[in-house]
Design a protein around this motif. Structure first.
Motif, PDB file in Angstrom:
ATOM      1  N   ALA A  41       0.827  -1.203   0.000  1.00 17.22           N
ATOM      2  CA  ALA A  41       0.000   0.000   0.000  1.00 17.22           C
ATOM      3  C   ALA A  41       0.861   1.253   0.000  1.00 17.22           C
ATOM      4  O   ALA A  41       1.980   1.257   0.515  1.00 17.22           O
ATOM      5  N   ASP A  42       0.334   2.309  -0.585  1.00 19.55           N
ATOM      6  CA  ASP A  42       1.087   3.553  -0.726  1.00 19.55           C
ATOM      7  C   ASP A  42       0.487   4.645   0.159  1.00 19.55           C
ATOM      8  O   ASP A  42      -0.470   4.426   0.901  1.00 19.55           O
ATOM      9  N   GLU A  43       1.070   5.846   0.064  1.00 22.17           N
ATOM     10  CA  GLU A  43       0.601   6.961   0.884  1.00 22.17           C
ATOM     11  C   GLU A  43      -0.845   7.326   0.559  1.00 22.17           C
ATOM     12  O   GLU A  43      -1.601   7.734   1.443  1.00 22.17           O
ATOM     13  N   ALA A  44      -1.255   7.140  -0.682  1.00 22.18           N
ATOM     14  CA  ALA A  44      -2.631   7.470  -1.056  1.00 22.18           C
ATOM     15  C   ALA A  44      -3.631   6.622  -0.269  1.00 22.18           C
ATOM     16  O   ALA A  44      -4.661   7.130   0.201  1.00 22.18           O
ATOM     17  N   LEU A  45      -3.336   5.315  -0.106  1.00 23.60           N
ATOM     18  CA  LEU A  45      -4.243   4.468   0.656  1.00 23.60           C
ATOM     19  C   LEU A  45      -4.204   4.837   2.138  1.00 23.60           C
ATOM     20  O   LEU A  45      -5.227   4.804   2.826  1.00 23.60           O
ATOM     21  N   ALA A  46      -3.026   5.203   2.640  1.00 25.06           N
ATOM     22  CA  ALA A  46      -2.930   5.658   4.026  1.00 25.06           C
ATOM     23  C   ALA A  46      -3.827   6.868   4.250  1.00 25.06           C
ATOM     24  O   ALA A  46      -4.492   6.987   5.290  1.00 25.06           O
ATOM     25  N   ARG A  47      -3.885   7.766   3.285  1.00 17.32           N
ATOM     26  CA  ARG A  47      -4.761   8.934   3.403  1.00 17.32           C
ATOM     27  C   ARG A  47      -6.229   8.519   3.380  1.00 17.32           C
ATOM     28  O   ARG A  47      -7.059   9.110   4.083  1.00 17.32           O
ATOM     29  N   GLU A  48      -6.540   7.514   2.591  1.00 19.77           N
ATOM     30  CA  GLU A  48      -7.920   7.023   2.557  1.00 19.77           C
ATOM     31  C   GLU A  48      -8.329   6.468   3.924  1.00 19.77           C
ATOM     32  O   GLU A  48      -9.447   6.707   4.403  1.00 19.77           O
ATOM     33  N   PHE A  49      -7.445   5.709   4.550  1.00 23.29           N
ATOM     34  CA  PHE A  49      -7.736   5.185   5.880  1.00 23.29           C
ATOM     35  C   PHE A  49      -7.845   6.320   6.888  1.00 23.29           C
ATOM     36  O   PHE A  49      -8.711   6.292   7.781  1.00 23.29           O
ATOM     37  N   ALA A  50      -6.985   7.317   6.774  1.00 21.53           N
ATOM     38  CA  ALA A  50      -7.060   8.466   7.681  1.00 21.53           C
ATOM     39  C   ALA A  50      -8.391   9.184   7.533  1.00 21.53           C
ATOM     40  O   ALA A  50      -9.008   9.597   8.522  1.00 21.53           O
ATOM     41  N   ARG A  51      -8.870   9.324   6.296  1.00 24.92           N
ATOM     42  CA  ARG A  51     -10.155   9.991   6.062  1.00 24.92           C
ATOM     43  C   ARG A  51     -11.328   9.142   6.534  1.00 24.92           C
ATOM     44  O   ARG A  51     -12.421   9.661   6.796  1.00 24.92           O
ATOM     45  N   ALA A  52     -11.119   7.823   6.629  1.00 23.66           N
ATOM     46  CA  ALA A  52     -12.202   6.918   7.042  1.00 23.66           C
ATOM     47  C   ALA A  52     -12.286   6.730   8.550  1.00 23.66           C
ATOM     48  O   ALA A  52     -13.189   6.039   9.037  1.00 23.66           O
ATOM     49  N   ARG A  53     -11.398   7.335   9.305  1.00 28.88           N
ATOM     50  CA  ARG A  53     -11.409   7.177  10.764  1.00 28.88           C
ATOM     51  C   ARG A  53     -12.695   7.730  11.379  1.00 28.88           C
ATOM     52  O   ARG A  53     -13.108   8.839  11.077  1.00 28.88           O
ATOM     53  N   VAL A  54     -13.294   6.948  12.272  1.00 23.59           N
ATOM     54  CA  VAL A  54     -14.437   7.427  13.043  1.00 23.59           C
ATOM     55  C   VAL A  54     -13.896   8.236  14.212  1.00 23.59           C
ATOM     56  O   VAL A  54     -13.095   7.738  15.008  1.00 23.59           O
ATOM     57  N   LEU A  55     -14.339   9.473  14.310  1.00 22.98           N
ATOM     58  CA  LEU A  55     -13.802  10.379  15.324  1.00 22.98           C
ATOM     59  C   LEU A  55     -14.583  10.331  16.629  1.00 22.98           C
ATOM     60  O   LEU A  55     -14.029  10.549  17.704  1.00 22.98           O
ATOM     61  N   SER A  56     -15.891  10.065  16.524  1.00 25.07           N
ATOM     62  CA  SER A  56     -16.747  10.010  17.708  1.00 25.07           C
ATOM     63  C   SER A  56     -17.882   9.049  17.428  1.00 25.07           C
ATOM     64  O   SER A  56     -18.397   9.001  16.304  1.00 25.07           O
ATOM     65  N   PRO A  57     -18.315   8.285  18.434  1.00 23.12           N
ATOM     66  CA  PRO A  57     -19.420   7.343  18.208  1.00 23.12           C
ATOM     67  C   PRO A  57     -20.703   8.018  17.730  1.00 23.12           C
ATOM     68  O   PRO A  57     -21.543   7.375  17.103  1.00 23.12           O
ATOM     69  N   TYR A  58     -20.856   9.322  18.018  1.00 23.95           N
ATOM     70  CA  TYR A  58     -22.114  10.003  17.706  1.00 23.95           C
ATOM     71  C   TYR A  58     -21.943  11.121  16.674  1.00 23.95           C
ATOM     72  O   TYR A  58     -22.807  11.977  16.551  1.00 23.95           O
TER      73      TYR A  58
END
Length: 251
Positions: A41-58
């Motif tokens: 995996a490359d940096e682009a996929l790492a950014r995709e995972f970073a953007r997909a992070r859930v920040l709060s349950p609500y």
């Protein structure tokens, strides 16, 4: 269905080869095991995972592209044994991985089933919160191995023991203590039953692409999608393996 490709999550208890062998006995398709989907995996996929992070349950909004978060995701992709403690938007991860499928392999006659060592969630519009999931069906289908332990609710005995310990000591007991006192009725991290349980979820992924049917309503069937751990044990680890309808197809 012509082909099924499984992708292992080597840092987990799940045995992709054993799951593939079980599928070969039940589906009329060529079943193979490939390399880990996230290898290379490359940096682009790492950014995709970073953007997909859930920040709060609500909070429906997800993601952070702060440099430190992206660097963490790069390390997690290269060294998955270091990852943990994060929930990801399963649909966003699915979209990102779909773009990395070879264009000629994106048709619905070739199922891609990706075992992941990440916790996945989907947003519940009905109650305004994120819910952990074992599976995200579609192309590719995602099976969260830690989700198998974390997504379905624990048995009521687990929570009773938790309350009892808290009343006695004033603190929440260690997870290991609860697991020891309520043995067998639910799956735990690195559970030796992991592979057996995931066989049914892998078949759900193939069945969905082939028939459009998401889940079976019969609680005894491996194609059922339980919301509690007792249901997972009943559907995936006890006989009968299938309801009468799906027994005729997969038994």
């Amino acid at each position: 269905m012509e082909r099924v490709s499984l992708y292992p999550a080597p840092t987990t208890e799940a045995d992709a080869d054993a799951i593939a062998a079980w599928l070969r006995e039940r589906v009329d398709a060529e079943v193979s095991v490939r390399e880990r989907f996230l290898d290379g995996a490359d940096e682009a996929l790492a950014r995709e995972f970073a953007r997909a992070r859930v920040l709060s349950p609500y909070d429906r909004a997800t993601g952070s592209e702060m440099l430190g978060v992206v660097r963490y995701e790069e390390r997690a992709l290269s060294h998955p044994e270091r990852a943990g403690g994060v929930i990801y938007d399963g649909v966003a991860v699915q979209d990102a991985l779909r773009e990395r499928l070879p264009p000629k392999e994106r048709s619905l006659d070739h199922a891609h089933v990706v075992l992941l060592d990440r916790v996945l969630g989907t947003w519940g519009a009905h109650d305004g919160r994120w819910h952990k999931r074992v599976t995200v069906l579609g192309q590719p289908a995602l099976l969260s191995v830690p989700g198998l332990y974390e997504a379905p609710a624990k048995p009521e005995d687990y929570y009773r023991e938790q309350q009892r310990h808290a009343l006695r000591s004033g603190d929440a007991p260690p997870r290991e203590v609860l697991e020891r006192e309520v043995q067998g009725s639910f799956l735990v991290e690195d559970d030796p039953r992991t592979t057996d349980a995931l066989r049914g979820y892998a078949l759900q992924a193939v069945h969905y692409l082939e028939t459009g049917e998401a889940f079976c309503e019969d609680e005894r069937c491996r194609l059922h999608n339980p919301h509690r751990q007792e249901g997972v044990v009943r559907a995936q680890l006890r006989d009968p393996a299938f309801c009468p309808v799906h027994e005729r197809r997969y038994g």
